[in-house]
Structures are given as C-alpha cells and as structure tokens.
Design a protein around this motif. Structure first.
Motif, mmCIF file in Angstrom:
data_model
loop_
_atom_site.group_PDB
_atom_site.id
_atom_site.type_symbol
_atom_site.label_atom_id
_atom_site.label_comp_id
_atom_site.label_asym_id
_atom_site.label_seq_id
_atom_site.Cartn_x
_atom_site.Cartn_y
_atom_site.Cartn_z
ATOM 1 N N GLU A 181 14.442 6.695 -5.942
ATOM 2 C CA GLU A 181 15.177 7.844 -6.465
ATOM 3 C C GLU A 181 14.236 9.008 -6.747
ATOM 4 N N ASP A 182 13.023 8.691 -7.155
ATOM 5 C CA ASP A 182 12.037 9.731 -7.447
ATOM 6 C C ASP A 182 11.404 10.282 -6.175
ATOM 7 N N GLY A 183 11.828 9.811 -5.030
ATOM 8 C CA GLY A 183 11.320 10.338 -3.770
ATOM 9 C C GLY A 183 10.134 9.566 -3.212
ATOM 10 N N GLN A 184 9.702 8.494 -3.858
ATOM 11 C CA GLN A 184 8.602 7.702 -3.337
ATOM 12 C C GLN A 184 9.166 6.689 -2.344
ATOM 13 N N ASP A 185 8.804 6.815 -1.115
ATOM 14 C CA ASP A 185 9.261 5.941 -0.060
ATOM 15 C C ASP A 185 8.500 4.617 -0.121
ATOM 16 N N VAL A 186 9.231 3.513 -0.104
ATOM 17 C CA VAL A 186 8.619 2.188 -0.137
ATOM 18 C C VAL A 186 7.731 1.995 1.090
ATOM 19 N N PHE A 187 8.179 2.513 2.218
ATOM 20 C CA PHE A 187 7.409 2.377 3.442
ATOM 21 C C PHE A 187 6.094 3.147 3.336
ATOM 22 N N ALA A 188 6.146 4.343 2.809
ATOM 23 C CA ALA A 188 4.932 5.141 2.638
ATOM 24 C C ALA A 188 3.982 4.465 1.656
ATOM 25 N N ALA A 189 4.534 3.891 0.591
ATOM 26 C CA ALA A 189 3.705 3.198 -0.388
ATOM 27 C C ALA A 189 3.021 1.991 0.235
ATOM 28 N N PHE A 190 3.756 1.239 1.060
ATOM 29 C CA PHE A 190 3.154 0.083 1.730
ATOM 30 C C PHE A 190 2.037 0.526 2.667
ATOM 31 N N LYS A 191 2.300 1.569 3.444
ATOM 32 C CA LYS A 191 1.295 2.054 4.395
ATOM 33 C C LYS A 191 0.050 2.542 3.666
ATOM 34 N N GLU A 192 0.234 3.189 2.522
ATOM 35 C CA GLU A 192 -0.908 3.654 1.734
ATOM 36 C C GLU A 192 -1.721 2.466 1.209
ATOM 37 N N GLU A 193 -1.029 1.449 0.712
ATOM 38 C CA GLU A 193 -1.715 0.251 0.214
ATOM 39 C C GLU A 193 -2.435 -0.466 1.353
ATOM 40 N N ARG A 194 -1.795 -0.531 2.508
ATOM 41 C CA ARG A 194 -2.413 -1.172 3.676
ATOM 42 C C ARG A 194 -3.678 -0.424 4.068
ATOM 43 N N GLU A 195 -3.629 0.899 4.050
ATOM 44 C CA GLU A 195 -4.797 1.715 4.397
ATOM 45 C C GLU A 195 -5.943 1.471 3.413
ATOM 46 N N THR A 196 -5.618 1.397 2.130
ATOM 47 C CA THR A 196 -6.637 1.132 1.113
ATOM 48 C C THR A 196 -7.279 -0.230 1.330
ATOM 49 N N THR A 197 -6.455 -1.229 1.599
ATOM 50 C CA THR A 197 -6.969 -2.586 1.833
ATOM 51 C C THR A 197 -7.842 -2.615 3.073
ATOM 52 N N ARG A 198 -7.397 -1.952 4.129
ATOM 53 C CA ARG A 198 -8.165 -1.930 5.379
ATOM 54 C C ARG A 198 -9.508 -1.233 5.186
ATOM 55 N N THR A 199 -9.517 -0.174 4.402
ATOM 56 C CA THR A 199 -10.770 0.529 4.130
ATOM 57 C C THR A 199 -11.747 -0.401 3.419
ATOM 58 N N GLN A 200 -11.248 -1.186 2.470
ATOM 59 C CA GLN A 200 -12.095 -2.144 1.759
ATOM 60 C C GLN A 200 -12.599 -3.218 2.714
#
Length: 167
Positions: A50-69
């Motif tokens: 509802e606040d405009g945060q897309d679950v898909f975008a959040a997952f992709k961001e978390e995946r990117e962070t994990t991959r960087t690590q």
C-alpha cells in the motif's frame, strides 16, 4: 592467526553465504513461503504494498545485496595469498557460474516484462529455474510464453522450470 586458519575461516564464510542464499531461494520459491508468514508479517507485507513498496523490487534488491556479498567472499578467496591454486580455480569457476546465473535472471526478467508487461522474479541455478510472476492467475498461454522465454534464455529443459503466480 595462521595462514591455514585464515583460509579455513574464509572458506567457511563463503560456504555460509552460499548456504544462506540457497536457503532463501528455497523458502521463497518452495510454495511454502506463504504458509510460513505469520499474520503480522502478512499485514506488514500488505502495508508495504500500500505504501508503494513493490515486493518484487524488494526481493530483487535483497538478492543484489546477497550477490554482492557472495562475490566479495569469492574475490577474497581468489586474492588471498594463502589460498592454494585448486581452491582459487574452484572460486573462479563459482564466480563465473554466479555471474552467468545473474545475467540469465536479468535477461529473463526483462524479456518477460517486455513481452507480457508483467513483473517477474527469476532464480536460476543449474538444473532449476523458478519464476514468480506478479499476477494472481496465469492462463495456459501465458505459462507457455513464459516457459518458452525461460528455455530460450537459460537453456534449461521445461521439466526444470517452475512457473508460479504471485499468491
């Protein structure tokens, strides 16, 4: 700390990161993800949407962070003076495989978005591709189109592809 101790610590850290990423992938794509969410977490997820945060975008961001690590851990193994040649070669191979999977995921998500106009999250590993599409229901024709896209982008057989609507 001795050279062997540093190498062991480094390899254990790398293994832990890979296991963590694999577990996250399993939880998200196993179909049991929704069953494991508590009502409070479901309410929080709904509030984020509802606040405009897309679950898909959040997952992709978390995946990117994990991959960087993960890449950082692999790079530290490769650049370590204490790492033997066999371990360096294995780490380089793992890095190349991870980079190839990342490229396949990005390209597949982009083609699905372009052709079908729908967001998707794709996870690729050898022998398995999981696709979660931002729709509550998928027609047979949409599933066939997505499967065709995934097969052409990843060279995986249809039997290795799991396509799921967002629940």
């Amino acid at each position: 700390m001795s050279g062997k101790g540093k190498r062991t610590l480094l390899l254990c850290s790398l293994l832990l990161a890979v296991v963590g990423a694999g577990y996250a992938n399993y939880v998200i794509t196993s179909g049991g993800f929704g069953a494991e969410i508590t009502p409070t977490a479901q309410q929080q997820t709904a509030q984020k949407e509802e606040d405009g945060q897309d679950v898909f975008a959040a997952f992709k961001e978390e995946r990117e962070t994990t991959r960087t690590q993960e890449m950082s851990y692999i790079d530290s193994v490769i650049s370590s003076a204490e790492t033997d040649e066999k371990t360096k070669n294995e780490a380089q191979s793992q890095k190349l495989s991870l980079a190839a999977n990342m490229e396949s995921e990005l390209l597949t998500e982009g083609v699905i978005k372009t052709k079908l106009g729908v967001n998707a999250v794709v996870t690729v590993k050898e022998g398995a591709v999981n696709v979660v599409v931002d729709k509550t229901e998928l027609s047979d024709s949409e599933v066939a189109q997505i499967a065709d896209i995934v097969m052409s982008q990843t060279d995986e057989a249809a039997s290795n592809i799991k396509i799921m609507p967002k629940v």
